[in-house]
Motif scaffolding. Structure first.
Motif, PDB file in Angstrom:
ATOM      1  N   SER A   1       0.820  -1.212   0.000  1.00 52.89           N
ATOM      2  CA  SER A   1       0.000   0.000   0.000  1.00 52.89           C
ATOM      3  C   SER A   1       0.854   1.262   0.000  1.00 52.89           C
ATOM      4  O   SER A   1       0.358   2.351  -0.279  1.00 52.89           O
ATOM      5  N   LEU A   2       2.127   1.101   0.296  1.00 55.10           N
ATOM      6  CA  LEU A   2       2.975   2.255   0.555  1.00 55.10           C
ATOM      7  C   LEU A   2       3.210   3.112  -0.686  1.00 55.10           C
ATOM      8  O   LEU A   2       3.120   4.338  -0.633  1.00 55.10           O
ATOM      9  N   LEU A   3       3.484   2.462  -1.819  1.00 57.53           N
ATOM     10  CA  LEU A   3       3.846   3.206  -3.018  1.00 57.53           C
ATOM     11  C   LEU A   3       2.720   4.119  -3.476  1.00 57.53           C
ATOM     12  O   LEU A   3       2.940   5.284  -3.804  1.00 57.53           O
ATOM     13  N   GLN A   4       1.471   3.595  -3.476  1.00 64.05           N
ATOM     14  CA  GLN A   4       0.343   4.422  -3.905  1.00 64.05           C
ATOM     15  C   GLN A   4       0.132   5.601  -2.944  1.00 64.05           C
ATOM     16  O   GLN A   4      -0.201   6.705  -3.374  1.00 64.05           O
ATOM     17  N   MET A   5       0.331   5.358  -1.657  1.00 67.04           N
ATOM     18  CA  MET A   5       0.132   6.417  -0.684  1.00 67.04           C
ATOM     19  C   MET A   5       1.151   7.528  -0.889  1.00 67.04           C
ATOM     20  O   MET A   5       0.829   8.722  -0.870  1.00 67.04           O
ATOM     21  N   VAL A   6       2.412   7.159  -1.105  1.00 62.58           N
ATOM     22  CA  VAL A   6       3.474   8.149  -1.267  1.00 62.58           C
ATOM     23  C   VAL A   6       3.293   8.949  -2.550  1.00 62.58           C
ATOM     24  O   VAL A   6       3.473  10.160  -2.590  1.00 62.58           O
TER      25      VAL A   6
ATOM     26  N   LEU B   1       7.363   9.656   2.296  1.00 61.98           N
ATOM     27  CA  LEU B   1       6.523  10.846   2.311  1.00 61.98           C
ATOM     28  C   LEU B   1       7.362  12.116   2.459  1.00 61.98           C
ATOM     29  O   LEU B   1       7.078  13.142   1.837  1.00 61.98           O
ATOM     30  N   SER B   2       8.388  12.054   3.295  1.00 62.60           N
ATOM     31  CA  SER B   2       9.227  13.239   3.487  1.00 62.60           C
ATOM     32  C   SER B   2      10.033  13.542   2.234  1.00 62.60           C
ATOM     33  O   SER B   2      10.164  14.704   1.828  1.00 62.60           O
ATOM     34  N   MET B   3      10.590  12.504   1.580  1.00 57.12           N
ATOM     35  CA  MET B   3      11.361  12.715   0.359  1.00 57.12           C
ATOM     36  C   MET B   3      10.483  13.222  -0.779  1.00 57.12           C
ATOM     37  O   MET B   3      10.932  13.964  -1.654  1.00 57.12           O
ATOM     38  N   ALA B   4       9.208  12.824  -0.762  1.00 60.38           N
ATOM     39  CA  ALA B   4       8.273  13.284  -1.803  1.00 60.38           C
ATOM     40  C   ALA B   4       7.740  14.682  -1.537  1.00 60.38           C
ATOM     41  O   ALA B   4       6.978  15.219  -2.339  1.00 60.38           O
ATOM     42  N   GLY B   5       8.118  15.276  -0.413  1.00 57.65           N
ATOM     43  CA  GLY B   5       7.664  16.621  -0.091  1.00 57.65           C
ATOM     44  C   GLY B   5       6.266  16.686   0.477  1.00 57.65           C
ATOM     45  O   GLY B   5       5.688  17.772   0.588  1.00 57.65           O
ATOM     46  N   ALA B   6       5.712  15.525   0.867  1.00 58.71           N
ATOM     47  CA  ALA B   6       4.337  15.505   1.370  1.00 58.71           C
ATOM     48  C   ALA B   6       4.224  16.101   2.768  1.00 58.71           C
ATOM     49  O   ALA B   6       3.122  16.392   3.223  1.00 58.71           O
ATOM     50  N   PHE B   7       5.360  16.269   3.465  1.00 54.18           N
ATOM     51  CA  PHE B   7       5.320  16.765   4.839  1.00 54.18           C
ATOM     52  C   PHE B   7       5.557  18.270   4.947  1.00 54.18           C
ATOM     53  O   PHE B   7       5.562  18.809   6.053  1.00 54.18           O
TER      54      PHE B   7
END
Length: 345
Positions: free
Chosen positions: A115-120, A146-152
């Motif tokens: 589930s992780l990839l879709q969430m990120v 999430l942090s590397m993707a800038g989601a935070f």
């Protein structure tokens, strides 16, 4: 609403326009049907359903299908990979792909690797994240991804919790890495509840406080290794004066000196929860009540040296309704909560 109206409920309606959803017109026979309700009311009601119920509701009509895929319905995405009443994997992936950019609150339990990839990939504008009952390796990948993707970047609240403090122990290195990720990727964080079974080290505390100067609400579990000197890292940080809520669990070295330091530095504190502070005495609790005028609630749990009526003459009354976000579950111990009574002018 009559039974006859309900039986006629499924019918085709127009899809939503670009600037909002189309409000269905009343039926010709004058009786109000479910689809005649304003879209805002329907959406508010659907939000109370779990994922499986939402997915079943979309099969009733084209209008409910349209509502199901509308972005406002998924501003809060609450999912559990192990619960049968959640979205199935196919719909979960489609919702994250279709509405992920508009999701603001992501609450995920029992997160699995698949589930992780879709969430990120899907969620880039989050303001609130809750990761509950997640295994250490998956949690590391989730927080890192999430942090590397800038989601935070816009994140204001982060909850990392476990239902039982005695399961899936996190190593001190894992805790340090997690808090380092949080400290370096959440500059706007105002609320952090980190309640896992893993010892927090002074280095982990330093990484967190250096990167999150705007914290106003903080819960830390497993403060087992931290002494008064270590807590100076928190109390000397910029966020100390902003803290309004503070929970310190498994506070083995918590004593009167630490309470005095909290009273001197956390001048905006309104709620304080202290758990398993074996060295804390009545004097330290009274110091908080007398010196910290902003304090409205004190909750003491598993603090064996505290008397029952410790604050009876200091402007506080017993009140079990203390606004605690997460109650420490282990070690279990007797709890007391006190509320400050406003003084008459």
């Amino acid at each position: 609403m009559t039974t006859g109206c309900l039986s006629a409920m499924p019918r085709e309606v127009n899809p939503p326009e670009a600037d909002g959803l189309v409000l269905p017109s009343p039926t010709t026979h004058g009786e109000l049907q479910l689809l005649d309700l304003p879209t805002e009311i329907l959406m508010a009601a659907i939000r109370f359903l779990n994922g499986k119920q939402k997915s079943e509701l979309r099969l009733i009509s084209h209008h409910f299908e349209t509502l199901f895929w509308s972005a406002p319905l998924w501003k809060t995405f609450d999912h559990d990979d192990k619960r049968s009443n959640s979205l199935n994997p196919v719909l979960r992936r489609r919702v994250l792909a279709h509405c992920g950019s508009t999701i603001r609150a992501l609450r995920y339990s029992n997160l699995q690797h698949e589930s992780l990839l879709q969430m990120v990939k899907g969620c880039g504008g989050l303001t609130e994240v809750a990761l509950r009952d997640v295994k250490p390796d998956v949690l590391m990948d989730a927080v890192g991804g999430l942090s590397m993707a800038g989601a935070f970047i816009k994140l204001s609240r982060l909850d990392i919790t476990m239902p039982c403090s005695r399961t899936s122990s996190y190593t001190p290195n894992t805790v340090e890495s997690l808090l380092a990720f949080i400290g370096t990727s959440t500059p706007n964080l105002k609320e952090l509840h980190f309640m896992v079974n893993g010892f927090i080290t002074p280095m982990a505390l330093k990484s967190l406080t250096n990167g999150c100067p705007n914290l106003e609400s903080l819960s830390l579990s497993s403060c087992y290794l931290l002494n008064v000197t270590d807590f100076a890292i928190l109390l000397d940080s910029p966020c100390a004066k902003n803290l309004r809520y503070l929970c310190l669990a498994q506070l083995r070295f918590g004593d009167d000196l630490l309470m005095e330091a909290i009273a001197a530095t956390c001048t905006s504190l309104r709620v304080l929860l202290v758990h398993h502070a074996a060295s804390l005495t009545d004097g330290g609790v009274r110091c908080l009540a007398e010196r910290l005028k902003s304090l409205r609630w004190i909750k003491l749990q598993a603090c064996r040296n505290i008397s029952l009526g410790v604050l009876d003459r200091h402007g506080f009354v017993n009140d079990a309704n203390c606004p605690v976000v997460y109650v420490p579950r282990w070690p279990v111990g007797f709890g007391m909560a006190y509320r400050r009574v406003p003084q008459e002018a």
